[in-house]
Design an enzyme around this catalytic site. Structure first.
Site, PDB file in Angstrom:
ATOM      1  N   SER A 278      38.836 127.167  85.851  1.00 52.79           N
ATOM      2  CA  SER A 278      40.223 128.317  86.123  1.00 52.79           C
ATOM      3  C   SER A 278      41.417 127.217  87.022  1.00 52.79           C
ATOM      4  O   SER A 278      41.504 127.353  87.888  1.00 52.79           O
ATOM      5  CB  SER A 278      40.125 129.608  86.541  1.00 52.79           C
ATOM      6  OG  SER A 278      41.598 130.246  86.096  1.00 52.79           O
TER       7      SER A 278
ATOM      8  N   TYR B  50      36.990 134.966  93.048  1.00 49.13           N
ATOM      9  CA  TYR B  50      36.623 134.952  92.281  1.00 49.13           C
ATOM     10  C   TYR B  50      37.771 133.232  92.297  1.00 49.13           C
ATOM     11  O   TYR B  50      37.613 132.533  91.591  1.00 49.13           O
ATOM     12  CB  TYR B  50      37.305 135.163  90.230  1.00 49.13           C
ATOM     13  CG  TYR B  50      37.524 134.413  89.153  1.00 49.13           C
ATOM     14  CD1 TYR B  50      36.450 134.481  88.930  1.00 49.13           C
ATOM     15  CD2 TYR B  50      38.919 133.832  88.886  1.00 49.13           C
ATOM     16  CE1 TYR B  50      35.879 133.772  87.537  1.00 49.13           C
ATOM     17  CE2 TYR B  50      38.589 132.969  87.847  1.00 49.13           C
ATOM     18  CZ  TYR B  50      37.231 133.117  87.379  1.00 49.13           C
ATOM     19  OH  TYR B  50      37.484 132.577  85.647  1.00 49.13           O
TER      20      TYR B  50
END
Length: 582
Positions: free
Chosen positions: A451, A507
């Site tokens: 990401s 995350y």
């Protein structure tokens, strides 16, 4: 000099069939080609055909009998005098080494999938024909290479393409000793190949082919050609030397019983002849696909996609399977995984997708899965580490279908720990468990779904940023230290004071760690192609479908990296299809 840019090629056995069409396609690519044939009259007729099609300036003829050492020497002298160098040698000349019953061949279904063919009903061999076959198919190619290596060394892009056959894969050589010698890539030498061929002819003469587990002379000759390809590729690392089965092509050798046209058959040798300088060498191709020298299932490619019952993972499976790859769809939840499999089966991909339960946060589950892959497929070509979780949960009072309100996201230590175990350690353990089967692939690929949030600009903690950004000194142990420190600070409630990310903390850190690990792996396995990619802001469950891109677009960039050709970049971070900094 104007002549310096010209490229020159030689194609043996080129008055008809695949050889003729190889000459035509090479000449059409601007290369000056010497069309050779044993029969001068037929060779000149072939030359005239090409001249009529407008290739007069690109093709010349020279008589050549590859089974005659004197003829090869004379031809090498001609090439040296005429051109001063050689860029491409295509060893195409070959004979069946038997009397072929064309009607029996047509009736046998040879070349069709699943056909069981009794070759003894089709080929009638004699010792003399077998000896001539080995002399032409193997020693002809070998002597051509030996004679032309000095001229190929004067080229800045030397290529040797040996026309082989899938009949010559080692699975078709039942004699265990011969199979062992020809399959031992590390210790292969010309002399050891000679030993195999000498033993074969001795056993033929003594009438012991069947009792010693020998196939036909044609099969043995092509197995020897494939072995010699590996020897030459190792000896001349600056050359690109490969062998290729062009497919079951309609030619005089098989009484035009093939499935492919000569135009289609010539495409793969021509592609190998025109490889770039960083192209592969020492490989065996079946048409345009890399194969192994021994396995029956060698042309098949196998992929694993984690977290694939929905979203981007599911779509990656679908796109890879649509590209002809056998894909193992994995999911933690068996019921959901089987439902996803059924969806793909209904869309016509039954033969390309299988399901296996997998929890990447459980080392025992990974070990069991790796054993399944090894037993079921024997190798792995592509690993896509897609499984991931957000490391947060939404407040219970947020209804379904609502967007993401940052104030409603709940983070706690247990969720953070689970996020790191899944997103980072899950991907790392998968890579470690499957490295050994990936090493058996001729084109190993690892794609880590990351990401843009994992970019180091989002890690304000200078110590962590320094470690994860130090590409030269990165190690698994250093990444472990960063993650351990993050969890310690999380437990102590000091994320903000230690300048760790506070929104989607675990995350973000897990993806930064994954990016770092991608670089470590790529350095450790330089023959692999290993990259990480942010697929974009895709509508998925993890963001409650607030993304911008559909899953089809999100999956396209990981799939592109999974299908990169050999020699492509490795150790990079992509945002969709563009290379990004870490």
């Amino acid at each position: 000099m104007a002549e310096a840019t010209k490229r020159y090629a030689v194609v043996t056995g080129a008055n008809k069939g695949i050889g003729f069409e190889t000459v035509k396609q090479l000449a059409s690519n601007g290369i000056v080609v010497v069309l050779t044939a044993r029969d001068e009259k037929r060779g000149l007729e072939a030359l005239q055909k090409l001249q009529h099609s407008g290739l007069s300036d690109r093709v010349v003829f020279h008589q050549l009998d590859v089974s005659d050492p004197a003829s090869i020497t004379s031809f090498a002298d001609f090439t040296k005098t005429q051109f001063g160098k050689l860029d491409i040698l295509v060893n195409n000349a070959g004979i069946p080494g038997a009397i072929v019953d064309g009607d029996a061949l047509a009736a046998s279904g040879h070349g069709k999938e699943g056909a069981i063919v009794d070759m003894s009903k089709i080929f009638v061999q004699t010792y003399e024909l077998a000896e001539e076959c080995i002399k032409t198919n193997y020693y002809g190619a070998k002597r051509m290479i030996e004679a032309f290596v000095p001229l190929l060394q004067l080229s800045n892009s030397p290529r040797i393409v040996n026309i082989s056959s899938s009949n010559g894969t080692l699975k078709n050589v039942p004699n265990e000793w011969a199979r062992g010698v020809l399959g031992d890539a590390e210790r292969l030498t010309d002399e050891r190949v000679d030993d195999v061929l000498g033993e074969y002819l001795k056993d033929f003469k003594e009438g012991r082919l069947e009792s010693k587990g020998w196939p036909t002379a044609y099969v043995v000759s092509k197995a020897a050609v494939s072995a010699y390809t590996r020897i030459v590729a190792k000896k001349y690392p600056s050359f690109r030397v490969n062998c290729v089965c062009p497919g079951y092509v309609k030619t005089e050798m098989n009484h035009n019983n093939g499935l492919l046209t000569v135009e289609e058959g010539a495409e793969s040798p021509v592609r190998l002849a025109l490889l770039p300088n960083d192209g592969p060498s020492g490989l065996f191709f079946v048409r345009n696909e890399v194969s192994t020298f021994s396995m029956a299932e060698s042309t098949k490619r196998y992929a694993v996609v984690t977290g694939a019952n929905k979203g981007i993972g599911f779509e990656i499976v679908r796109q890879l399977a649509s590209n002809g790859i056998v894909v193992v769809l994995t999911a933690r939840d068996e019921k959901r995984g089987l439902e996803a499999l059924q969806k793909l089966q209904r869309s016509g991909l039954s033969d390309q997708v299988v399901f296996h339960q997998l929890d990447v946060s459980d080392p025992a589950s990974i070990t069991s899965f790796a054993d399944f892959i090894k037993t079921q497929f024997g190798k792995l070509d592509i690993l896509v580490n897609n499984a991931g979780i957000g490391g947060v949960k939404l407040d219970a009072d947020v209804g379904a279908g609502a967007g993401i309100d940052r104030s409603k996201l709940i983070q706690n230590y247990e969720l953070a720990e689970e996020c790191l175990q899944t997103n980072y350690y899950g991907a790392r353990r998968m890579a470690e468990a499957l490295i050994s089967v990936l090493q058996l692939s001729s084109s190993p690929r690892i794609v880590n779904i990351s990401s843009a949030m994992g970019k180091l600009e989002n890690i304000q903690n200078k110590w962590a940023e320094g470690i994860l950004g130090d590409a030269e000194n990165l190690t698994e142990e250093k990444v472990d230290e960063v993650l351990k420190e993050f969890l310690k600070d999380f437990k102590e409630g000091s994320l903000a004071s230690k300048v760790w990310p506070t929104f989607l903390s675990a995350y973000t850190v897990s993806k930064a760690a994954m990016n770092a690990y991608t670089r470590i792996l790529a350095k450790k396995y330089p023959s692999f192609c290993i990259n990480c990619v942010c697929p974009g802001f895709v509508k998925t469950d993890i963001n409650r479908n607030t993304g911008i891109l559909p899953v089809e677009e999100g999956a396209s960039s990981p799939v592109r990296l999974a299908l990169l050709p050999n020699g492509s970049p490795s150790g990079l971070f992509f945002i969709r299809k563009e290379v990004s900094s870490f």
